[in-house]
Write an enzyme that holds these catalytic residues in place. Structure first.
Site, mmCIF file in Angstrom:
data_model
loop_
_atom_site.group_PDB
_atom_site.id
_atom_site.type_symbol
_atom_site.label_atom_id
_atom_site.label_comp_id
_atom_site.label_asym_id
_atom_site.label_seq_id
_atom_site.Cartn_x
_atom_site.Cartn_y
_atom_site.Cartn_z
ATOM 1 N N GLY A 109 -32.220 57.276 96.064
ATOM 2 C CA GLY A 109 -30.769 57.263 95.952
ATOM 3 C C GLY A 109 -30.172 58.496 96.584
ATOM 4 C CE LYS A 110 -24.864 59.582 93.676
ATOM 5 N NZ LYS A 110 -23.593 59.802 92.954
ATOM 6 C CB VAL A 111 -30.869 63.355 94.212
ATOM 7 C CG1 VAL A 111 -31.758 64.596 94.202
ATOM 8 C CG2 VAL A 111 -29.544 63.650 93.536
ATOM 9 N N GLY A 112 -32.643 61.546 96.076
ATOM 10 C CA GLY A 112 -33.954 61.288 96.659
ATOM 11 C C GLY A 112 -33.950 61.306 98.172
ATOM 12 N N GLY A 163 -37.452 56.899 93.747
ATOM 13 C CA GLY A 163 -35.999 56.774 93.793
ATOM 14 C C GLY A 163 -35.440 57.392 95.052
ATOM 15 C CE LYS A 206 -24.672 63.454 82.512
ATOM 16 N NZ LYS A 206 -25.126 64.331 83.602
#
Length: 360
Positions: free
Chosen positions: A185-188, A183, A83
């Site tokens: 966001g992109k995934v949520g 959340g 990472k």
């Protein structure tokens, strides 16, 4: 400057290599952590975030890179775990020069680490980084990449959630279940779509008013609450943390009313012992690095030459992996997080050992 951690005496973090990167002119300050290359080159995204200190950035990259090693192992990938974090506010300091300088440092590792998107970095950023290194995934479709990895991340979380539902309620469906998504966001957002399509009742929250407006416009049936504390205290069946880590802590777990936790956020357990607290309360925790592996499966497929159908099929198997881990946890009398760790460590040891066989 590179800081190398001996694998003979791995120290408390157990990482193979930690590299500090700095380019004063562009403002780049980054850390790349390689936890393990037992299964292959380390793969993990780059997080761009305004950490309070260098110590906080280092702690995050060490935790995240370790998690990636376990995630990649359980996803069946021949890839190790790594990472990177870039320390700074992406809205203030992100630039072409900074991203390309970072790409030069990735290239300097000569293939020990492949990078991809994470919090604060996007497909367009990967295209810029790729101008300086070949060891980058999650590029745009027009540049031969896999595109937005949140698509299969959400799909994998949905599959893991289905397996957890089957384990608790006997049916791999969320129909009629109340799911709290923290959340959007992109995934949520993608996950919310899958849940609505499956007939679930969704309750959600986000700190960004734009995300809440997206929900009102695209899914008017989704109930919105003020914050995560309100969501945790709501009468829900499933809790899906889909923002930053540490969502399961000494405050949230005692207040949680859900029977299942399955979400996209990394490092959801705030500290060791939380997994036991969840188990003691009768809450089934689907380990985050198991169910959110769809994104890394998607970007890893790019290394072979991306094929979406093949990648989605692999991400769909997260259902089977989650089911296996939950059954193993029951058989061995341990929390699912412990069972998942054991399974990942077993694969890293068994398959990683094969590299000691000299091929001549």
């Amino acid at each position: 400057m590179g800081v190398f951690v001996s694998t003979d005496d791995p120290g408390p973090a157990g990482h193979e290599q930690v590299v500090f990167c700095q380019d004063r002119q562009s403002g780049l300050k980054a850390i790349i952590g390689i936890y393990s290359t037992a299964l292959g080159p380390a793969l993990g995204g780059t997080r761009f975030y305004p950490y309070a200190s260098e110590e906080a950035a280092l702690a995050d990259v060490l935790d995240l890179s370790r998690g990636m090693a376990y995630k990649n192992a359980l996803a069946g990938l021949d890839l190790g775990g790594g990472k990177a974090v870039i320390w700074g506010d992406p809205d203030q300091v992100k630039s072409e020069a900074l991203l390309r300088a970072y790409g030069r440092f990735v290239q300097s590792l000569a293939g020990r680490y492949y990078t991809a998107c994470d919090v604060g970095t996007y497909v367009a950023d990967m295209d810029v980084i790729a101008r300086e290194t070949r060891y980058v995934t999650g590029r745009s479709v027009e540049h031969g990449g896999a595109g937005d990895s949140s698509v299969l991340t959400a799909w994998g979380v949905f599959q893991g959630m289905r397996a957890a539902a089957e384990h608790v309620w006997g049916s791999p469906s969320l129909r009629g279940r109340r799911v709290g998504v923290a959340g959007l966001g992109k995934v949520g957002r993608h996950l919310t779509g899958h849940l609505v399509d499956d007939g679930a009742e969704v309750v959600a929250t986000d700190v960004d008013p734009r995300a809440l407006e997206w929900a009102r416009t695209n899914h008017p049936g989704v109930a919105l609450v003020a914050d995560t504390a309100a969501l945790v205290a709501t009468d829900i069946d499933v809790y899906a943390p889909c923002a930053l880590g540490g969502a399961l802590n000494d405050d949230t777990v005692p207040a949680l009313r859900a029977r299942v936790v399955a979400g996209a956020a990394n490092n959801q357990l705030a500290h060791p012992g939380i997994e036991k607290l969840l188990a003691d309360r009768g809450i089934l925790y689907a380990p985050d690095y198991v169910v959110n592996a769809g994104g890394v499966i998607q970007v890893a497929d790019e290394i072979e030459g991306f094929n979406f159908d093949r990648a989605k099929l692999r991400a769909t198997r997260i259902f089977d992996t989650t089911r296996q881990i939950l059954r193993l946890a029951d058989d061995e009398g341990v929390p699912p997080a412990v069972a998942a760790d054991r399974l990942a460590e077993r694969r890293m040891a068994d398959v990683g050992r094969l590299r000691t066989i000299h091929l001549g």
